[in-house]
Design an enzyme around this catalytic site. Structure first.
Site, PDB file in Angstrom:
ATOM      1  N   ASP A  94       0.879  -1.159   0.000  1.00 27.24           N
ATOM      2  CA  ASP A  94       0.000   0.000   0.000  1.00 27.24           C
ATOM      3  C   ASP A  94       0.927   1.223   0.000  1.00 27.24           C
ATOM      4  OD1 ASP A  94      -2.299   1.682   0.484  1.00 27.24           O
ATOM      5  OD2 ASP A  94      -1.655   1.789   2.573  1.00 27.24           O
ATOM      6  N   ARG A 128     -11.583   8.386  -2.531  1.00 24.81           N
ATOM      7  CA  ARG A 128     -11.946   9.787  -2.274  1.00 24.81           C
ATOM      8  C   ARG A 128     -13.461   9.933  -2.179  1.00 24.81           C
ATOM      9  NH1 ARG A 128      -9.606  13.437  -6.809  1.00 24.81           N
ATOM     10  NH2 ARG A 128      -7.834  12.100  -6.354  1.00 24.81           N
ATOM     11  N   GLY A 171      -7.573   4.073   3.582  1.00 25.84           N
ATOM     12  CA  GLY A 171      -7.616   3.039   2.546  1.00 25.84           C
ATOM     13  C   GLY A 171      -8.793   3.137   1.595  1.00 25.84           C
ATOM     14  N   ASN A 202      -3.617   9.830  -6.754  1.00 27.29           N
ATOM     15  CA  ASN A 202      -2.420  10.671  -6.725  1.00 27.29           C
ATOM     16  C   ASN A 202      -1.136   9.846  -6.648  1.00 27.29           C
ATOM     17  OD1 ASN A 202      -3.471  13.493  -6.676  1.00 27.29           O
ATOM     18  ND2 ASN A 202      -4.562  12.708  -4.884  1.00 27.29           N
ATOM     19  N   SER A 205      -5.210   5.367  -4.178  1.00 32.85           N
ATOM     20  CA  SER A 205      -5.045   6.790  -4.495  1.00 32.85           C
ATOM     21  C   SER A 205      -4.829   7.077  -5.972  1.00 32.85           C
ATOM     22  CB  SER A 205      -3.865   7.361  -3.701  1.00 32.85           C
ATOM     23  OG  SER A 205      -3.624   8.686  -4.112  1.00 32.85           O
ATOM     24  N   ASP A 244      -1.657  -0.622   6.116  1.00 34.43           N
ATOM     25  CA  ASP A 244      -1.834   0.049   7.411  1.00 34.43           C
ATOM     26  C   ASP A 244      -3.313   0.289   7.711  1.00 34.43           C
ATOM     27  OD1 ASP A 244      -2.222   2.084   5.439  1.00 34.43           O
ATOM     28  OD2 ASP A 244      -1.988   3.580   7.017  1.00 34.43           O
ATOM     29  N   ASP A 284      -0.102   5.062   0.891  1.00 35.38           N
ATOM     30  CA  ASP A 284      -0.348   6.037   1.964  1.00 35.38           C
ATOM     31  C   ASP A 284      -0.294   5.353   3.330  1.00 35.38           C
ATOM     32  OD1 ASP A 284      -0.904   8.315   0.282  1.00 35.38           O
ATOM     33  OD2 ASP A 284      -2.833   7.417  -0.201  1.00 35.38           O
TER      34      ASP A 284
HETATM   35  C1  BG6 Z   1      -5.764   5.863   0.117  1.00 34.62           C
HETATM   36  C2  BG6 Z   1      -5.853   6.647   1.409  1.00 34.62           C
HETATM   37  O1  BG6 Z   1      -4.466   5.397  -0.076  1.00 34.62           O
HETATM   38  O2  BG6 Z   1      -6.147   6.670  -0.993  1.00 34.62           O
HETATM   39  C3  BG6 Z   1      -7.251   7.238   1.563  1.00 34.62           C
HETATM   40  O3  BG6 Z   1      -5.573   5.798   2.507  1.00 34.62           O
HETATM   41  C4  BG6 Z   1      -7.601   8.067   0.323  1.00 34.62           C
HETATM   42  O4  BG6 Z   1      -7.274   8.045   2.714  1.00 34.62           O
HETATM   43  C5  BG6 Z   1      -7.475   7.197  -0.922  1.00 34.62           C
HETATM   44  O5  BG6 Z   1      -8.933   8.549   0.427  1.00 34.62           O
HETATM   45  C6  BG6 Z   1      -7.765   7.963  -2.208  1.00 34.62           C
HETATM   46  O6  BG6 Z   1      -6.789   8.957  -2.377  1.00 34.62           O
HETATM   47  P1  BG6 Z   1      -6.779  10.078  -3.485  1.00 34.62           P
HETATM   48  O7  BG6 Z   1      -5.353  10.562  -3.463  1.00 34.62           O
HETATM   49  O8  BG6 Z   1      -7.153   9.425  -4.801  1.00 34.62           O
HETATM   50  O9  BG6 Z   1      -7.762  11.114  -3.080  1.00 34.62           O
HETATM   51 MG    MG Z   2      -2.742   3.104   3.677  1.00 35.75          MG
END
Ligand code: BG6
Ligand code: MG
Length: 229
Positions: free
Chosen positions: A9, A49, A46, A118, A116, A170, A11
């Site tokens: 993972d 969004r 996890g 991002n 994510s 996590d 984040d």
């Molecule tokens: C996960 C995070 O890795 O990504 C979450 O633990 C988050 O908290 C999710 O909401 C989506 O992230 P992003 O960057 O696409 O908004």
């Molecule tokens: Mg995580």
């Protein structure tokens, strides 16, 4: 079956962006007049969004249109991406670089499995854009954790079966995703005490690669449920 691939993972495992996520959601919630605490934030770990926003809005007294929700997600992501600008290789969590190096030396495939969208920006900021054999992230999937889609895609991109993979997570949603995908899972940080973890460690700094590749603890050390395989 022995472990020949490790799916990380992002984040909260590779880098501590979870505080940035919290601060961005908190700012958005404050602006919308919704009470949002660190305790509430635990449920967001996890998950995607869109699902995170739904969890926050469930605490609000009014209904929100899809247009408003879209704008809120965009605003939150702008706040979040602004805070990512300061991210650098120094933000990689303790133990990560050693483990990645030792896994490579041992011929074990490594991948990212993150909800994510991002992920590409974060990997580029921390200098790990080309460090992994495969990346599966929020841009590639329909169903976010606890669905196993992102981990199954990462395994497929590595050419591995789920039984050969160990996931490092996590978040409880991530542990559930790994297990329902038929993978073993190491719980770190907040997930270290989870009954779903085959292996656990407070931080990767204290985890030996040899132990990690074994995939589970000796019976007397096991936390919670027995290992899946
Ligand atoms: C996960 C995070 O890795 O990504 C979450 O633990 C988050 O908290 C999710 O909401 C989506 O992230 P992003 O960057 O696409 O908004
Ligand atoms: Mg995580």
């Amino acid at each position: 079956m022995s472990i020949t691939a490790v799916i990380f993972d992002l984040d909260g495992v590779i880098v501590s962006t979870d505080e940035f996520h919290f601060q961005a959601w908190k700012r958005l919630a404050d602006e919308a007049g919704i009470v949002f605490t660190r305790h509430d934030n635990e449920a967001l770990r996890g998950v995607s969004r869109a699902e995170s926003l739904e969890i926050i809005l469930a605490k609000s007294k009014r209904l929100w249109s899809q247009d408003e929700k879209n704008r809120m997600m965009e605003t939150k992501n702008t706040y979040y991406r602004d805070s990512l600008q300061t991210l650098s290789p120094q933000d990689i969590l303790p133990g990560v670089m050693r483990i990645l190096k030792e896994l490579k030396q041992a011929g074990v495939a490594i991948a990212i499995g993150s909800s994510s969208k991002n992920t590409p920006l974060i990997l580029q900021k921390i200098g790990l854009a080309s460090a992994f054999d495969a990346v599966a992230d929020g841009n590639d999937i329909q169903k976010s954790k606890p669905d196993p889609e992102v981990f199954l895609l990462a395994a497929q991109r590595l050419g591995k079966s789920p039984a050969e993979c160990l996931v490092v997570e996590d978040a409880e949603a991530g542990l559930m995703a790994a297990r329902s995908g038929g993978m073993r899972v190491l719980g770190v940080g907040g997930a270290a005490a989870s009954a779903l973890a085959d292996l656990s460690a407070p931080t990767l700094a204290t985890m030996e690669v040899q132990t990690l590749l074994k995939g589970d603890l000796d019976a007397e050390e096991a936390v919670g449920l027995p290992a899946m395989s």
